[in-house]
Structures are given as structure tokens and as C-alpha cells.
Design a protein around this motif. Structure first.
Motif, PDB file in Angstrom:
ATOM      1  N   ALA A 126      -2.825 -10.724  -2.699  1.00 34.23           N
ATOM      2  CA  ALA A 126      -3.901 -10.106  -3.522  1.00 34.23           C
ATOM      3  C   ALA A 126      -5.150 -10.241  -2.929  1.00 34.23           C
ATOM      4  CB  ALA A 126      -3.747 -10.712  -4.939  1.00 34.23           C
ATOM      5  N   THR A 127      -5.222 -11.205  -2.274  1.00 36.95           N
ATOM      6  CA  THR A 127      -6.664 -11.618  -1.489  1.00 36.95           C
ATOM      7  C   THR A 127      -6.987 -10.739  -0.210  1.00 36.95           C
ATOM      8  OG1 THR A 127      -5.707 -13.400  -0.471  1.00 36.95           O
ATOM      9  CG2 THR A 127      -6.805 -13.771  -2.575  1.00 36.95           C
ATOM     10  N   CYS A 128      -5.767  -9.988   0.171  1.00 33.68           N
ATOM     11  CA  CYS A 128      -5.920  -9.444   1.678  1.00 33.68           C
ATOM     12  C   CYS A 128      -6.866  -8.278   1.809  1.00 33.68           C
ATOM     13  CB  CYS A 128      -4.540  -8.890   2.140  1.00 33.68           C
ATOM     14  SG  CYS A 128      -4.639  -8.246   3.595  1.00 33.68           S
ATOM     15  N   ARG A 129      -7.778  -8.278   2.764  1.00 32.19           N
ATOM     16  CA  ARG A 129      -8.385  -6.902   2.664  1.00 32.19           C
ATOM     17  C   ARG A 129      -7.907  -5.637   2.721  1.00 32.19           C
ATOM     18  NH1 ARG A 129      -9.644  -5.518   8.451  1.00 32.19           N
ATOM     19  NH2 ARG A 129      -8.751  -6.858   9.863  1.00 32.19           N
ATOM     20  N   MET A 130      -6.711  -5.643   3.166  1.00 31.79           N
ATOM     21  CA  MET A 130      -6.022  -4.299   3.327  1.00 31.79           C
ATOM     22  C   MET A 130      -5.543  -3.919   1.965  1.00 31.79           C
ATOM     23  SD  MET A 130      -6.120  -4.194   6.410  1.00 31.79           S
ATOM     24  CE  MET A 130      -5.112  -2.711   6.935  1.00 31.79           C
ATOM     25  N   VAL A 131      -5.438  -4.627   0.878  1.00 31.06           N
ATOM     26  CA  VAL A 131      -4.958  -4.159  -0.532  1.00 31.06           C
ATOM     27  C   VAL A 131      -6.289  -3.699  -0.933  1.00 31.06           C
ATOM     28  CG1 VAL A 131      -4.360  -5.219  -2.774  1.00 31.06           C
ATOM     29  CG2 VAL A 131      -3.399  -6.292  -0.751  1.00 31.06           C
ATOM     30  N   ASN A 132      -6.073  -2.358  -1.483  1.00 32.22           N
ATOM     31  CA  ASN A 132      -7.048  -1.756  -2.229  1.00 32.22           C
ATOM     32  C   ASN A 132      -6.759  -1.128  -3.846  1.00 32.22           C
ATOM     33  OD1 ASN A 132      -5.403   0.461  -1.802  1.00 32.22           O
ATOM     34  ND2 ASN A 132      -6.651   1.006   0.004  1.00 32.22           N
ATOM     35  N   THR A 158       0.984  -1.217  -0.074  1.00 37.61           N
ATOM     36  CA  THR A 158      -0.042  -0.052   0.124  1.00 37.61           C
ATOM     37  C   THR A 158       0.781   1.177   0.289  1.00 37.61           C
ATOM     38  OG1 THR A 158      -0.354  -0.027   2.383  1.00 37.61           O
ATOM     39  CG2 THR A 158      -2.038  -1.116   1.027  1.00 37.61           C
ATOM     40  N   PRO A 159       0.377   2.475  -0.612  1.00 37.68           N
ATOM     41  CA  PRO A 159       1.163   3.660  -0.625  1.00 37.68           C
ATOM     42  C   PRO A 159       1.893   3.853   0.682  1.00 37.68           C
ATOM     43  CG  PRO A 159      -0.922   3.745  -1.723  1.00 37.68           C
ATOM     44  CD  PRO A 159      -1.024   2.673  -1.084  1.00 37.68           C
ATOM     45  N   SER A 160       1.264   3.913   1.670  1.00 34.23           N
ATOM     46  CA  SER A 160       1.741   4.480   3.304  1.00 34.23           C
ATOM     47  C   SER A 160       2.031   3.298   4.018  1.00 34.23           C
ATOM     48  CB  SER A 160       0.780   5.416   3.668  1.00 34.23           C
ATOM     49  OG  SER A 160      -0.363   4.508   4.016  1.00 34.23           O
ATOM     50  N   GLY A 161       1.857   1.989   3.484  1.00 31.21           N
ATOM     51  CA  GLY A 161       2.166   0.988   4.439  1.00 31.21           C
ATOM     52  C   GLY A 161       3.493   0.446   4.692  1.00 31.21           C
ATOM     53  N   GLU A 162       3.703  -0.436   5.717  1.00 35.64           N
ATOM     54  CA  GLU A 162       5.215  -0.743   6.176  1.00 35.64           C
ATOM     55  C   GLU A 162       5.055  -2.241   5.756  1.00 35.64           C
ATOM     56  OE1 GLU A 162       5.790   0.592  10.021  1.00 35.64           O
ATOM     57  OE2 GLU A 162       5.873   2.745   9.320  1.00 35.64           O
ATOM     58  N   LYS A 163       3.817  -2.800   5.336  1.00 34.23           N
ATOM     59  CA  LYS A 163       3.696  -4.285   5.265  1.00 34.23           C
ATOM     60  C   LYS A 163       3.647  -4.454   3.851  1.00 34.23           C
ATOM     61  CE  LYS A 163       2.309  -4.899  10.013  1.00 34.23           C
ATOM     62  NZ  LYS A 163       3.894  -5.255  10.547  1.00 34.23           N
ATOM     63  N   TYR A 164       3.746  -5.808   3.551  1.00 32.54           N
ATOM     64  CA  TYR A 164       3.306  -6.323   2.137  1.00 32.54           C
ATOM     65  C   TYR A 164       2.272  -7.286   2.287  1.00 32.54           C
ATOM     66  CZ  TYR A 164       6.656 -10.274   3.211  1.00 32.54           C
ATOM     67  OH  TYR A 164       7.344 -11.218   3.669  1.00 32.54           O
ATOM     68  N   ALA A 167      10.168  -6.195  -1.926  1.00 38.89           N
ATOM     69  CA  ALA A 167       9.494  -5.841  -0.636  1.00 38.89           C
ATOM     70  C   ALA A 167      10.536  -6.026   0.496  1.00 38.89           C
ATOM     71  CB  ALA A 167       8.257  -6.945  -0.153  1.00 38.89           C
ATOM     72  N   VAL A 168      11.524  -7.344   0.395  1.00 43.22           N
ATOM     73  CA  VAL A 168      12.426  -7.299   1.378  1.00 43.22           C
ATOM     74  C   VAL A 168      13.498  -6.418   1.072  1.00 43.22           C
ATOM     75  CG1 VAL A 168      14.190  -8.990   2.149  1.00 43.22           C
ATOM     76  CG2 VAL A 168      12.123  -9.876   1.433  1.00 43.22           C
ATOM     77  N   GLU A 169      13.905  -5.852   0.095  1.00 41.17           N
ATOM     78  CA  GLU A 169      14.700  -4.963  -0.139  1.00 41.17           C
ATOM     79  C   GLU A 169      14.203  -3.508   0.614  1.00 41.17           C
ATOM     80  OE1 GLU A 169      15.487  -4.813  -4.198  1.00 41.17           O
ATOM     81  OE2 GLU A 169      16.848  -6.595  -4.124  1.00 41.17           O
ATOM     82  N   GLU A 220       0.522  -1.276  -5.036  1.00 43.56           N
ATOM     83  CA  GLU A 220       1.369  -1.440  -5.903  1.00 43.56           C
ATOM     84  C   GLU A 220       1.774  -2.904  -5.920  1.00 43.56           C
ATOM     85  OE1 GLU A 220       6.015   0.043  -7.029  1.00 43.56           O
ATOM     86  OE2 GLU A 220       4.978   0.885  -5.132  1.00 43.56           O
ATOM     87  N   GLU A 221       1.675  -3.477  -6.975  1.00 48.16           N
ATOM     88  CA  GLU A 221       2.325  -4.805  -7.248  1.00 48.16           C
ATOM     89  C   GLU A 221       3.864  -4.789  -7.243  1.00 48.16           C
ATOM     90  OE1 GLU A 221       1.703  -8.820  -9.709  1.00 48.16           O
ATOM     91  OE2 GLU A 221       0.690  -7.097 -10.497  1.00 48.16           O
ATOM     92  N   ILE A 222       4.505  -5.568  -6.302  1.00 47.73           N
ATOM     93  CA  ILE A 222       6.021  -5.673  -6.238  1.00 47.73           C
ATOM     94  C   ILE A 222       6.443  -7.020  -5.892  1.00 47.73           C
ATOM     95  CG2 ILE A 222       6.404  -3.349  -5.446  1.00 47.73           C
ATOM     96  CD1 ILE A 222       6.784  -4.370  -2.731  1.00 47.73           C
TER      97      ILE A 222
END
Length: 113
Positions: A33-39, A24-30, A50-52, A43-45
Motif C-alpha cells: 500500500a505504501t509503494c509509489r506505484m500504487v495510485n 494496478t489495472p495494467s500492471g504485471e506486478k503487485y 496475486a500469485v494465481e 485494486e486491493e487483492i
């Protein structure tokens, strides 16, 4: 036969490193695709990216972690740092003791911007 085994391992490794997760743009987690937090603005990475970026795995959707896939971030050599002591001076005329990672070498208080 040995060639096929090596080729299969290579494809598995490539698939793991190119696995898509969402940030997510302001998120600190990845997330998956099925997560409710993804809107719609997520951004798909790749998982490696994500680890980097230093993102953590979501605790809701439980995407694969870097430790479980053996793609931990590279450790810096001992003594190597990306922060430096601020170049600014205090009102008393002493050198500022803050550490900064800002490219110009000044901390947030002495930044000449």
C-alpha cells in the motif's frame, strides 16, 4: 498447550494467505500500500490471488513473495496444457501450426470474430 500451538499456526497461515497487496489495472506486478506505484485506481487483492494471476513482486517496495511464504502456484500434471493447435487453415490449405489459448480454438490470425 498443543491445541494452542496448532491454533496459532492456523491463524498465522490464514493471515499470510489473506495479506492484502495492490494490483494496478495494467500492471504485471503487485505492490504494498505504501509503494509509489500504487495510485487511486489500484485494486486491493490477496497475496494468494496475486500469485494465481501470475503477478510478480514489485522491485521498488519489495512485498512478500510467494516463495518466501510457501504459496507457490499449483503445477499442472505432465502433458496437461491450456493451449491447443489452431483449427484454422492456411492459404495453402494446410492446418495452422499456431498454438492458442483462445476458447474457440482459433489463433489471432484465424479468429472468425
Amino acid at each position: 498447550m498443543k491445541y494452542l500451538r496448532i491454533l496459532g499456526l492456523l491463524f498465522f497461515t490464514m493471515a499470510v494467505h489473506s495479506q492484502s497487496v495492490y494490483k494496478t489495472p495494467s500492471g504485471e506486478k503487485y505492490h504494498l500500500a505504501t509503494c509509489r506505484m500504487v495510485n487511486n485506481v489500484s485494486e486491493e487483492i490477496t497475496l494468494t490471488h496475486a500469485v494465481e494471476l501470475g503477478l510478480d513482486a514489485c522491485k521498488i517496495c519489495h512485498p512478500p513473495t510467494a516463495a518466501s511464504l510457501n504459496i507457490l502456484p499449483q503445477k499442472k500434471a505432465k502433458g496437461e496444457s491450456n493451449t491447443v493447435q489452431c483449427k484454422g487453415t492456411t492459404k495453402a490449405g494446410n492446418r495452422c501450426k499456431h498454438m492458442t489459448s483462445i476458447a474457440n480454438g482459433y489463433c489471432f490470425q484465424h479468429n472468425p470474430d
